[in-house]
Design a protein around this motif. Structure first.
Motif, PDB file in Angstrom:
ATOM      1  N   ILE A   7      37.015  22.290  37.877  1.00  0.00           N
ATOM      2  CA  ILE A   7      37.953  22.696  38.933  1.00  0.00           C
ATOM      3  C   ILE A   7      38.079  24.221  38.893  1.00  0.00           C
ATOM      4  O   ILE A   7      38.510  24.793  37.890  1.00  0.00           O
ATOM      5  CB  ILE A   7      39.338  22.051  38.732  1.00  0.00           C
ATOM      6  N   PRO A   9      35.486  26.905  40.801  1.00  0.00           N
ATOM      7  CA  PRO A   9      34.110  27.385  40.597  1.00  0.00           C
ATOM      8  C   PRO A   9      34.029  28.907  40.665  1.00  0.00           C
ATOM      9  O   PRO A   9      33.314  29.475  41.486  1.00  0.00           O
ATOM     10  CB  PRO A   9      33.356  26.725  41.753  1.00  0.00           C
ATOM     11  N   VAL A  12      34.376  31.903  35.396  1.00  0.00           N
ATOM     12  CA  VAL A  12      34.329  31.059  34.198  1.00  0.00           C
ATOM     13  C   VAL A  12      33.825  29.651  34.556  1.00  0.00           C
ATOM     14  O   VAL A  12      32.902  29.112  33.926  1.00  0.00           O
ATOM     15  CB  VAL A  12      35.723  31.012  33.530  1.00  0.00           C
ATOM     16  N   GLY A  13      34.405  29.067  35.590  1.00  0.00           N
ATOM     17  CA  GLY A  13      34.056  27.685  35.962  1.00  0.00           C
ATOM     18  C   GLY A  13      32.593  27.527  36.334  1.00  0.00           C
ATOM     19  O   GLY A  13      31.943  26.553  35.916  1.00  0.00           O
ATOM     20  N   ILE A  55      38.321  19.997  46.608  1.00  0.00           N
ATOM     21  CA  ILE A  55      39.080  19.176  45.642  1.00  0.00           C
ATOM     22  C   ILE A  55      39.870  18.070  46.357  1.00  0.00           C
ATOM     23  O   ILE A  55      40.009  16.964  45.842  1.00  0.00           O
ATOM     24  CB  ILE A  55      39.992  20.073  44.762  1.00  0.00           C
ATOM     25  N   LYS A  70      42.748  30.303  37.859  1.00  0.00           N
ATOM     26  CA  LYS A  70      43.614  31.233  37.121  1.00  0.00           C
ATOM     27  C   LYS A  70      44.976  30.589  36.866  1.00  0.00           C
ATOM     28  O   LYS A  70      45.360  29.648  37.578  1.00  0.00           O
ATOM     29  CB  LYS A  70      43.787  32.513  37.926  1.00  0.00           C
ATOM     30  N   GLY A  71      45.704  31.107  35.897  1.00  0.00           N
ATOM     31  CA  GLY A  71      47.025  30.561  35.583  1.00  0.00           C
ATOM     32  C   GLY A  71      47.916  30.511  36.818  1.00  0.00           C
ATOM     33  O   GLY A  71      48.673  29.556  37.023  1.00  0.00           O
ATOM     34  N   GLN A  73      47.056  29.941  39.696  1.00  0.00           N
ATOM     35  CA  GLN A  73      46.556  28.974  40.691  1.00  0.00           C
ATOM     36  C   GLN A  73      46.729  27.525  40.231  1.00  0.00           C
ATOM     37  O   GLN A  73      46.356  26.594  40.940  1.00  0.00           O
ATOM     38  CB  GLN A  73      45.068  29.245  40.973  1.00  0.00           C
ATOM     39  N   ILE A  77      46.497  23.057  42.055  1.00  0.00           N
ATOM     40  CA  ILE A  77      45.598  21.915  41.772  1.00  0.00           C
ATOM     41  C   ILE A  77      46.369  20.678  41.323  1.00  0.00           C
ATOM     42  O   ILE A  77      45.848  19.572  41.324  1.00  0.00           O
ATOM     43  CB  ILE A  77      44.516  22.262  40.718  1.00  0.00           C
ATOM     44  N   GLY A 119      32.530  37.384  33.309  1.00  0.00           N
ATOM     45  CA  GLY A 119      31.912  37.395  34.627  1.00  0.00           C
ATOM     46  C   GLY A 119      32.896  37.824  35.678  1.00  0.00           C
ATOM     47  O   GLY A 119      34.076  38.072  35.392  1.00  0.00           O
ATOM     48  N   LYS A 121      33.751  37.111  40.039  1.00  0.00           N
ATOM     49  CA  LYS A 121      33.383  36.457  41.291  1.00  0.00           C
ATOM     50  C   LYS A 121      33.709  37.355  42.488  1.00  0.00           C
ATOM     51  O   LYS A 121      34.808  37.900  42.568  1.00  0.00           O
ATOM     52  CB  LYS A 121      34.140  35.142  41.434  1.00  0.00           C
ATOM     53  N   LYS A 169      43.234  36.686  21.015  1.00  0.00           N
ATOM     54  CA  LYS A 169      42.851  36.968  22.415  1.00  0.00           C
ATOM     55  C   LYS A 169      44.054  37.492  23.205  1.00  0.00           C
ATOM     56  O   LYS A 169      43.920  38.399  24.029  1.00  0.00           O
ATOM     57  CB  LYS A 169      42.284  35.684  23.035  1.00  0.00           C
ATOM     58  N   SER A 239      40.668  41.828  34.313  1.00  0.00           N
ATOM     59  CA  SER A 239      41.022  40.873  35.374  1.00  0.00           C
ATOM     60  C   SER A 239      42.341  41.294  36.039  1.00  0.00           C
ATOM     61  O   SER A 239      42.491  41.219  37.255  1.00  0.00           O
ATOM     62  CB  SER A 239      41.111  39.456  34.827  1.00  0.00           C
ATOM     63  N   GLU A 251      48.012  37.306  36.093  1.00  0.00           N
ATOM     64  CA  GLU A 251      48.431  36.283  35.123  1.00  0.00           C
ATOM     65  C   GLU A 251      49.467  36.846  34.132  1.00  0.00           C
ATOM     66  O   GLU A 251      49.410  36.576  32.938  1.00  0.00           O
ATOM     67  CB  GLU A 251      47.194  35.751  34.390  1.00  0.00           C
TER      68      GLU A 251
HETATM   69  P1  NDP Z   1      37.998  33.394  39.402  1.00  0.00           P
HETATM   70  O1  NDP Z   1      38.943  33.957  40.387  1.00  0.00           O
HETATM   71  O2  NDP Z   1      36.631  33.960  39.313  1.00  0.00           O
HETATM   72  O3  NDP Z   1      37.839  31.834  39.632  1.00  0.00           O
HETATM   73  C1  NDP Z   1      38.903  30.971  39.967  1.00  0.00           C
HETATM   74  C2  NDP Z   1      38.324  29.939  40.882  1.00  0.00           C
HETATM   75  O4  NDP Z   1      39.307  28.939  41.137  1.00  0.00           O
HETATM   76  C3  NDP Z   1      37.907  30.510  42.247  1.00  0.00           C
HETATM   77  O5  NDP Z   1      36.659  29.985  42.595  1.00  0.00           O
HETATM   78  C4  NDP Z   1      39.014  29.980  43.162  1.00  0.00           C
HETATM   79  O6  NDP Z   1      38.604  29.804  44.484  1.00  0.00           O
HETATM   80  C5  NDP Z   1      39.267  28.636  42.507  1.00  0.00           C
HETATM   81  N1  NDP Z   1      40.519  28.047  42.934  1.00  0.00           N
HETATM   82  C6  NDP Z   1      41.706  28.646  43.139  1.00  0.00           C
HETATM   83  N2  NDP Z   1      42.637  27.754  43.551  1.00  0.00           N
HETATM   84  C7  NDP Z   1      42.002  26.563  43.627  1.00  0.00           C
HETATM   85  C8  NDP Z   1      42.409  25.262  44.002  1.00  0.00           C
HETATM   86  N3  NDP Z   1      43.666  24.996  44.408  1.00  0.00           N
HETATM   87  N4  NDP Z   1      41.501  24.263  43.973  1.00  0.00           N
HETATM   88  C9  NDP Z   1      40.230  24.506  43.587  1.00  0.00           C
HETATM   89  N5  NDP Z   1      39.769  25.724  43.221  1.00  0.00           N
HETATM   90  C10 NDP Z   1      40.653  26.738  43.235  1.00  0.00           C
HETATM   91  O7  NDP Z   1      38.726  33.448  37.980  1.00  0.00           O
HETATM   92  P2  NDP Z   1      38.047  33.572  36.555  1.00  0.00           P
HETATM   93  O8  NDP Z   1      36.964  32.579  36.422  1.00  0.00           O
HETATM   94  O9  NDP Z   1      37.750  35.001  36.288  1.00  0.00           O
HETATM   95  O10 NDP Z   1      39.269  33.195  35.615  1.00  0.00           O
HETATM   96  C11 NDP Z   1      39.621  31.869  35.246  1.00  0.00           C
HETATM   97  C12 NDP Z   1      40.427  31.951  33.962  1.00  0.00           C
HETATM   98  O11 NDP Z   1      39.574  32.424  32.912  1.00  0.00           O
HETATM   99  C13 NDP Z   1      41.586  32.963  34.027  1.00  0.00           C
HETATM  100  O12 NDP Z   1      42.660  32.485  33.268  1.00  0.00           O
HETATM  101  C14 NDP Z   1      41.009  34.221  33.379  1.00  0.00           C
HETATM  102  O13 NDP Z   1      42.001  35.052  32.811  1.00  0.00           O
HETATM  103  C15 NDP Z   1      40.133  33.574  32.298  1.00  0.00           C
HETATM  104  N6  NDP Z   1      39.055  34.423  31.800  1.00  0.00           N
HETATM  105  C16 NDP Z   1      38.227  35.079  32.676  1.00  0.00           C
HETATM  106  C17 NDP Z   1      37.203  35.864  32.183  1.00  0.00           C
HETATM  107  C18 NDP Z   1      36.261  36.579  33.093  1.00  0.00           C
HETATM  108  O14 NDP Z   1      35.421  37.368  32.602  1.00  0.00           O
HETATM  109  N7  NDP Z   1      36.282  36.358  34.384  1.00  0.00           N
HETATM  110  C19 NDP Z   1      37.016  36.046  30.723  1.00  0.00           C
HETATM  111  C20 NDP Z   1      37.878  35.232  29.915  1.00  0.00           C
HETATM  112  C21 NDP Z   1      38.878  34.470  30.441  1.00  0.00           C
HETATM  113  P3  NDP Z   1      38.725  30.989  45.549  1.00  0.00           P
HETATM  114  O15 NDP Z   1      37.541  31.860  45.252  1.00  0.00           O
HETATM  115  O16 NDP Z   1      38.664  30.237  46.824  1.00  0.00           O
HETATM  116  O17 NDP Z   1      40.045  31.653  45.285  1.00  0.00           O
END
Ligand code: NDP
Length: 287
Positions: A7, A9, A12-13, A55, A70-71, A73, A77, A119, A121, A169, A239, A251
């Motif tokens: 959940i 993408p 990280v996802g 979803i 993210k926290g 968000q 979900i 990474g 996005k 962390k 971030s 966050e």
């Molecule tokens: P991103 O913004 O890259 O990814 C979050 C994803 O969640 C986006 O694709 C977003 O979609 C999707 N999303 C948001 N709301 C919903 C929903 N209701 N249903 C389904 N999908 C949804 O975040 P990150 O991957 O960077 O971060 C995720 C977590 O990992 C955070 O807590 C961050 O702090 C942590 N983290 C991140 C790192 C990094 O390098 N990026 C490193 C270590 C930890 P949309 O694009 O449409 O908003």
């Protein structure tokens, strides 16, 4: 065959999903809406694209769900989770910060991973910089997960001193995220000695809060974290910096806010944390 869902993408996802998909596990990427996500790497001409399902539309019930929104968000979900799970579904919350599990009604079989995947996005493209590691507490459920996905290149590390990893962390994040977000500037600001001093004080306050929670770090942790910061390229953002300049929610609640709550609980004196936390909250206020 086990069914895996990711959940969120995002940076990280997408990397978690890619790791599993490339080893032929059955993975579904669940986003806000139907679409695709493309993973790219610097100096690698090959990119990979994966389909993303909305979803709200998905009817599959998953054995393992990686939650990588993210926290800020998580709330979005929650209404969808029940239909995606059976009684034994295991959820892995892949987020920075701490305290989310206490605030949300996530199922009993949920574990929060300390994430080492770097990474970013932009649109539907994820640039993966480095690492594929999730650190989890060691128990029968996580041991099984590690075994189940052993063929993938997702590096699941099970730690008996997991709390130590969580706090480490948190402390790494609290200083650099606060100073870059509040200055709206990249790691370049670490060249200014006064910024370095502020980071050191934030780290020290974090270490004191951790100790009050029974998590102890050696004195050299300060030097160690400052060395990590010194290794950041000057153009690198965090971030929270990116969220701040893009006008998105940060966050704060799960990093500075979590530490602030713990500091109050233990009646500690953490003036730098209190200041950056107040200013971050203030920066998010809208009239
Ligand atoms: P991103 O913004 O890259 O990814 C979050 C994803 O969640 C986006 O694709 C977003 O979609 C999707 N999303 C948001 N709301 C919903 C929903 N209701 N249903 C389904 N999908 C949804 O975040 P990150 O991957 O960077 O971060 C995720 C977590 O990992 C955070 O807590 C961050 O702090 C942590 N983290 C991140 C790192 C990094 O390098 N990026 C490193 C270590 C930890 P949309 O694009 O449409 O908003």
């Amino acid at each position: 065959m086990y069914k895996f869902g990711v959940i969120g993408p995002g940076a990280v996802g997408a990397v978690i999903g890619e790791s599993l998909q490339n080893s032929d596990y059955h993975v579904t990427f669940l986003g806000r809406k139907e679409g695709k996500v493309c993973i790219e790497r610097v100096e690698d001409p090959e990119s990979t694209t994966f389909p993303v399902e909305a979803i709200s539309e998905v009817e599959t019930v998953f054995d393992y769900l990686f939650i990588a929104v993210k926290g800020t968000q998580l709330e979005g979900i929650m209404p969808h989770l029940d239909k995606l799970m059976h009684a034994d579904t295991v959820c892995i919350l892949c987020q920075n910060g701490y305290g989310q599990l206490g605030k949300f009604q996530l199922p009993g079989n949920t574990y929060q991973a300390v994430v080492y995947i770097s990474g970013q996005k932009k649109g539907n493209v994820v640039m993966h910089f480095r690492d594929r590691t999730l650190i989890l507490p060691e128990n029968t459920v996580t041991k099984k997960l590690k075994k189940v996905i052993a063929a993938s290149n997702l590096d699941i590390q099970l730690q008996s001193d997991y709390r130590n990893e969580v706090w480490y962390k948190l402390i790494v994040n609290v200083a650099i995220n606060s100073v870059t977000a509040l200055s709206r500037n990249t790691a370049l600001i670490l060249q200014e000695e006064k910024v370095q001093s502020l980071c050191k004080r934030l780290i020290q306050e974090g270490v004191e809060i951790a100790a009050a929670e029974g998590v102890y770090f050696q004195e050299k942790v300060l030097e160690e974290i400052m060395k990590i910061y010194a290794g950041y390229p000057s153009q690198m953002g965090t971030s929270m910096y990116y969220d701040m300049i893009n006008g998105q929610s940060m966050e704060v609640e799960y990093i500075q806010g979590f530490l602030y709550e713990k500091s109050r609980e233990h009646d500690l004196n953490t003036p730098c944390l209190d200041t950056v936390y107040s200013l971050l909250l203030a920066s998010e206020m809208k009239g």
